[in-house]
Scaffold this active site. Sequence first.
Site: not given
Length: 241
Positions: A95, A187, A210
């Site tokens: 998450v 990741e 962003d």
Amino acid sequence: MATPHITAEPGDFAPAVLMPGDPKRAERMARLILDSPRLVTDVRGILGFTGTYAGDGPHLGRPLSVMASGMGMPSITIYATELFRWYGVERIIRVGTAGGIAPAVAVGDVVVGVGAHTTSSMNELRIPGTHFSAVADFTMAAAAMQAAGAGLRVHAGTVISEDHFYFKVPGQVEALAAYGVLCVEMEAAALYGVAAEHGKGALGVFTVSDHLTTEGTNMTAAERETHFQDALTLAVAAAFA
Ligand code: HPA
């Protein structure tokens, strides 16, 4: 029995682990969604908690863990490997936040990472002579998409997992956008590789914090928290799918 990077005892982790990058976020998540969260590991400040799910609905009371991954593919690979190999963990749901790439993705949107391109060589080493295909668990991805309520801006598709945060290869972001890549993070591709290695399930759910190709306003702190909760709802659905 502890592992080199986790001090927990066997049985200390639930079958599903939600995995943000930041240890403080792991602690906030644990307090938010778990009843009686228990700290089970804190090696190098990488906090891990286990409790029972506190949210409304059919999953109330089921065991669930939250543990940080740190930043980058080597870091998540170490923790995911130890959780899958020695703690009986079956599912890891990253998450995290990501930078938007596709113009259709806006700051605040949620992305379900169905597949992950990567600039890393970690998966190239896995199957001799083969460009590894890093994909999420289909059942988990489908459950996450199904849990997205009306009005939530959520996308399912490919992401790119980069080794560099600051350095950009000239032309790469534009090419990624042309191929419909939704966002960049650091990741997922490695996590999907570790899951494949161990025959386990993995998924990445990202909040776009962003944007690299469109002019956009960054999120306020309050917006960040709301969108983070949206992503969390999808991640919990994947954990219990
Ligand atoms: N690059 C990598 N990871 C990120 C970014 C980014 O621009 N934004 C949020 N996570």
